[in-house]
Design an enzyme around this catalytic site. Sequence first.
Site, mmCIF file in Angstrom:
data_model
loop_
_atom_site.group_PDB
_atom_site.id
_atom_site.type_symbol
_atom_site.label_atom_id
_atom_site.label_comp_id
_atom_site.label_asym_id
_atom_site.label_seq_id
_atom_site.Cartn_x
_atom_site.Cartn_y
_atom_site.Cartn_z
ATOM 1 N N ASP A 179 11.751 3.505 -0.236
ATOM 2 C CA ASP A 179 11.018 2.514 -1.012
ATOM 3 C C ASP A 179 10.190 1.796 0.041
ATOM 4 O O ASP A 179 10.744 1.075 0.875
ATOM 5 C CB ASP A 179 11.983 1.538 -1.707
ATOM 6 N N HIS A 180 8.889 2.067 0.054
ATOM 7 C CA HIS A 180 8.134 1.614 1.235
ATOM 8 C C HIS A 180 8.127 0.085 1.380
ATOM 9 O O HIS A 180 7.884 -0.434 2.458
ATOM 10 C CB HIS A 180 6.724 2.219 1.284
ATOM 11 N N HIS A 242 10.132 -1.373 -6.176
ATOM 12 C CA HIS A 242 9.735 -2.327 -5.135
ATOM 13 C C HIS A 242 10.185 -3.760 -5.430
ATOM 14 O O HIS A 242 10.721 -4.454 -4.580
ATOM 15 C CB HIS A 242 8.213 -2.349 -4.954
HETATM 16 C C1 BG6 Z 1 2.934 2.187 -4.822
HETATM 17 C C2 BG6 Z 1 2.438 2.194 -6.245
HETATM 18 O O1 BG6 Z 1 4.291 2.523 -4.765
HETATM 19 O O2 BG6 Z 1 2.737 0.890 -4.270
HETATM 20 C C3 BG6 Z 1 0.987 1.812 -6.303
HETATM 21 O O3 BG6 Z 1 2.622 3.496 -6.790
HETATM 22 C C4 BG6 Z 1 0.756 0.483 -5.610
HETATM 23 O O4 BG6 Z 1 0.533 1.739 -7.651
HETATM 24 C C5 BG6 Z 1 1.390 0.478 -4.219
HETATM 25 O O5 BG6 Z 1 -0.641 0.275 -5.514
HETATM 26 C C6 BG6 Z 1 1.335 -0.901 -3.615
HETATM 27 O O6 BG6 Z 1 1.788 -0.858 -2.298
HETATM 28 P P1 BG6 Z 1 1.322 -1.934 -1.226
HETATM 29 O O7 BG6 Z 1 2.081 -1.565 0.011
HETATM 30 O O8 BG6 Z 1 -0.171 -1.773 -1.096
HETATM 31 O O9 BG6 Z 1 1.673 -3.272 -1.768
#
Ligand code: BG6
Length: 486
Positions: A179-180, A242
Amino acid sequence: MEPTTFVLFGATGDLAKRKIYPALYNLFIRGKLPAAFSVIGLGRREWSDDTLRANVEQSLRQFSRNKPEDAATLGRFLEAFRYCMLDIGREADYLRLLDLVKAREEELGIPENRLFYLSVGPEFFGTIADNIRLSGLGSGRGWKRLVIEKPFGHDLRSARELNRKLSESFAEDEIYRIDHYLGKPIVQRLETLQQENPVIQALWTNRYIANVQITANETVGVEERAGYYDRAGALRDMFQNHLLQLLMMAAIHLPHDSSSETVRFKKKRVMESLELLQKEDVGIHVVRGQYAAGSIGGKPVVGYTSEPGIAPDSRTETFIAARLHIDNNNWRGVPFYIRTGKRLKEKSTRIVVEFKEPVKHPRSPNGAEPNLLVIEIGPKESITLQLNTKESGLDGSFKPIHIDLHAVGENSPEAYENLIGDALAGDPTFFAHWDEVELSWQWVQPILDAFGEDLVPLHSYEAGGYGPAESDALLARDGFHWWFDD
Ligand code: BG6
């Protein structure tokens, strides 16, 4: 770090190019890759080793935070890469892959430690895991690990089915679910913020905290992902994973020197204490919205249903706001408000902890603002504490002051760099455990059902604002407002 073979499914894809190769390269130049390291890239295209290396180099030039400047260093990095054509469904291809992996292990004299990274659609996870087992790739004499990306399932039932399937080939402690958001530098420091600051630890309870707000606003729309996004919506795309992960990270209480087991155990306890909504009550606690045409940064943008690839009658939500309650001794009575949406005024991911109102003094009518702890996760990264002081002068009004608790320097490691480094080191702390994923889906399921049955109105909101007015009303009912919306 132990010598490893990094087997990458989806080596010709977009994620590999944008995130995985740059992450590996930055780990390499920081000396954070194992000394003996081999990468086997897999794809359906007819690439040679050199085509793969040329593509990796190109990706570093375009996307890496540190560009490759020294030819010798770059050469040593690229030398680790081999390419193997593979059709995910064809068993014979996995036997060829096994031969290549073994040949490289022998050549480098390294143990059979294999990390399988699945940078492919989730519909392939089960087949790949099966074939890793059946081909013998997964029964080497070293360790094996499986790294997978979201989405993990489409609802509670499909997530359970996927997990059952994966667990035929990999044990839970061998599965690293990315989960990044858990890789973002500030999120990784949340535990230290509490653990190493007794002042904050002492305040981290319902005795002092009025509410917690978690925001992930985006300016982008659906982009080129209509097919995926229209089936997912904001609830599945951002909230189930997230944002609930951010909630867990914000709500846990961690003792000093917590192990990865403790962190995960505490996160699970938070999810278990989350009050479940009944399908019929979803509309009281959840607001859903969809963007209409508007303008962002002065540029006109179309509404969601006019986006290429989206049906004109789509009811998919691009915004969601919710009020959650954690029913345990620390948090009982403290609402957690969470919102996320596309095509909003600005990109901003943050957690705001609002402390209880100061007692009003009869002789100071110009009331002070509540104290706030503001954790900016992206694109800015900072942690600040907002306190009150008196303005010098005669009217005695209060002035907020900000204490900068933590500002992250420029060029800090990206989420993928942190996470891939952790997976290679075998540290699961910042990966989603199955218990967390299952409990998240359990919490989300009644909302999915209520949306599916249209029990909750779908509010339209103009692109370029902060979402539907009902999202403000959700907090106003409790006497609060979203911080930092202007
Ligand atoms: C991704 C989603 O996991 O996270 C995207 O699929 C979203 O829709 C993105 O734009 C947002 O990530 P960050 O790191 O830019 O907040």
